[in-house]
Design a protein around this motif. Structure first.
Motif, PDB file in Angstrom:
ATOM      1  N   THR A 160       0.815  -1.220   0.000  1.00 53.94           N
ATOM      2  CA  THR A 160       0.000   0.000   0.000  1.00 53.94           C
ATOM      3  C   THR A 160       0.848   1.269   0.000  1.00 53.94           C
ATOM      4  N   THR A 161       2.008   1.246   0.637  1.00 54.36           N
ATOM      5  CA  THR A 161       2.858   2.442   0.674  1.00 54.36           C
ATOM      6  C   THR A 161       3.835   2.490  -0.487  1.00 54.36           C
ATOM      7  N   ARG A 162       3.859   1.430  -1.268  1.00 52.99           N
ATOM      8  CA  ARG A 162       4.801   1.310  -2.394  1.00 52.99           C
ATOM      9  C   ARG A 162       6.256   1.378  -1.931  1.00 52.99           C
ATOM     10  N   ALA A 163       6.493   0.983  -0.676  1.00 47.02           N
ATOM     11  CA  ALA A 163       7.849   0.984  -0.132  1.00 47.02           C
ATOM     12  C   ALA A 163       8.567  -0.290  -0.569  1.00 47.02           C
ATOM     13  N   ASP A 164       9.867  -0.206  -0.578  1.00 45.56           N
ATOM     14  CA  ASP A 164      10.681  -1.388  -0.869  1.00 45.56           C
ATOM     15  C   ASP A 164      10.579  -2.320   0.345  1.00 45.56           C
ATOM     16  N   ILE A 165      10.027  -3.489   0.136  1.00 51.33           N
ATOM     17  CA  ILE A 165       9.781  -4.414   1.249  1.00 51.33           C
ATOM     18  C   ILE A 165      11.083  -4.844   1.920  1.00 51.33           C
ATOM     19  N   ARG A 166      12.176  -4.710   1.219  1.00 53.29           N
ATOM     20  CA  ARG A 166      13.466  -5.097   1.802  1.00 53.29           C
ATOM     21  C   ARG A 166      13.940  -4.099   2.847  1.00 53.29           C
ATOM     22  N   SER A 167      13.375  -2.881   2.844  1.00 53.22           N
ATOM     23  CA  SER A 167      13.837  -1.865   3.792  1.00 53.22           C
ATOM     24  C   SER A 167      12.899  -1.681   4.978  1.00 53.22           C
ATOM     25  N   ILE A 168      11.707  -2.270   4.931  1.00 55.00           N
ATOM     26  CA  ILE A 168      10.766  -2.121   6.065  1.00 55.00           C
ATOM     27  C   ILE A 168      11.358  -2.822   7.283  1.00 55.00           C
ATOM     28  N   GLY A 169      11.381  -2.090   8.372  1.00 54.71           N
ATOM     29  CA  GLY A 169      11.950  -2.641   9.602  1.00 54.71           C
ATOM     30  C   GLY A 169      13.408  -2.320   9.787  1.00 54.71           C
TER      31      GLY A 169
END
Length: 175
Positions: A160-169
């Protein structure tokens, strides 16, 4: 989507408080065990506290599974992601999603196996406290079900945020 993420985060706040209570409980029980063994016993006061070791072990089981679930929400479990993080976005993000889908399958399998343990535990009791073991074994399906919810929440947030999933957290891990 935002409502679902807010609900997941609210659930995690409750899990965080449960983790704090479990840690406090383990600390108190282990402190009592140390006092009984190393302070009272040498002073000639024999106070049987065999239940402390058993209770600390069972609280730790719950703490491990709930803590792992809590960590899934922000991708803070240990992972070997150096290869995925070095790939370009077109390849690295789908590889990360694939690894999360595989983890989801494993968590669902653990929920199923955990319920088998819970059913088996209904006929078992702990040796000292005589606690029904299904309460202890319930940590597996409960924790793994929360891992499923939190992993889905992680993927929903990235999507939903179009963020790079590798950088979440990653930013929380550095704090």
């Amino acid at each position: 989507m935002r409502f679902a993420l807010a609900a997941i985060d609210g659930l995690n706040r409750a899990v965080g408080w449960a983790l704090a209570a479990l840690l406090a409980g383990i600390s108190a029980v282990v402190l009592l065990q140390v006092l009984v063994r190393f302070v009272l016993a040498p002073a000639g006061l024999n106070f049987p506290a065999a239940w402390t070791e058993e209770l600390a072990r069972y609280l730790l089981c719950w703490m491990v599974f709930l803590g792992a679930a809590y960590g899934c929400r922000r991708a803070q479990l240990m992972a070997l992601d150096f290869a995925v993080s070095k790939l370009p976005g077109r390849l690295g993000q789908p590889a990360r999603y694939l690894s999360l889908v595989i983890c989801l399958g494993f968590f669902v399998l653990l929920v199923e196996v955990g319920w088998t343990f819970v059913e088996f535990g209904r006929s078992e009791a702990s040796s000292v406290m005589r606690l029904s073991m299904h309460w202890v074994y319930a940590a597996i399906p409960v924790g793994c079900a929360l891992m499923v919810v939190n992993t889905i929440g992680l993927m929903l947030e990235a999507w939903t945020t179009r963020a790079d999933i590798r950088s979440i957290g990653a930013e929380e891990a550095l704090d």
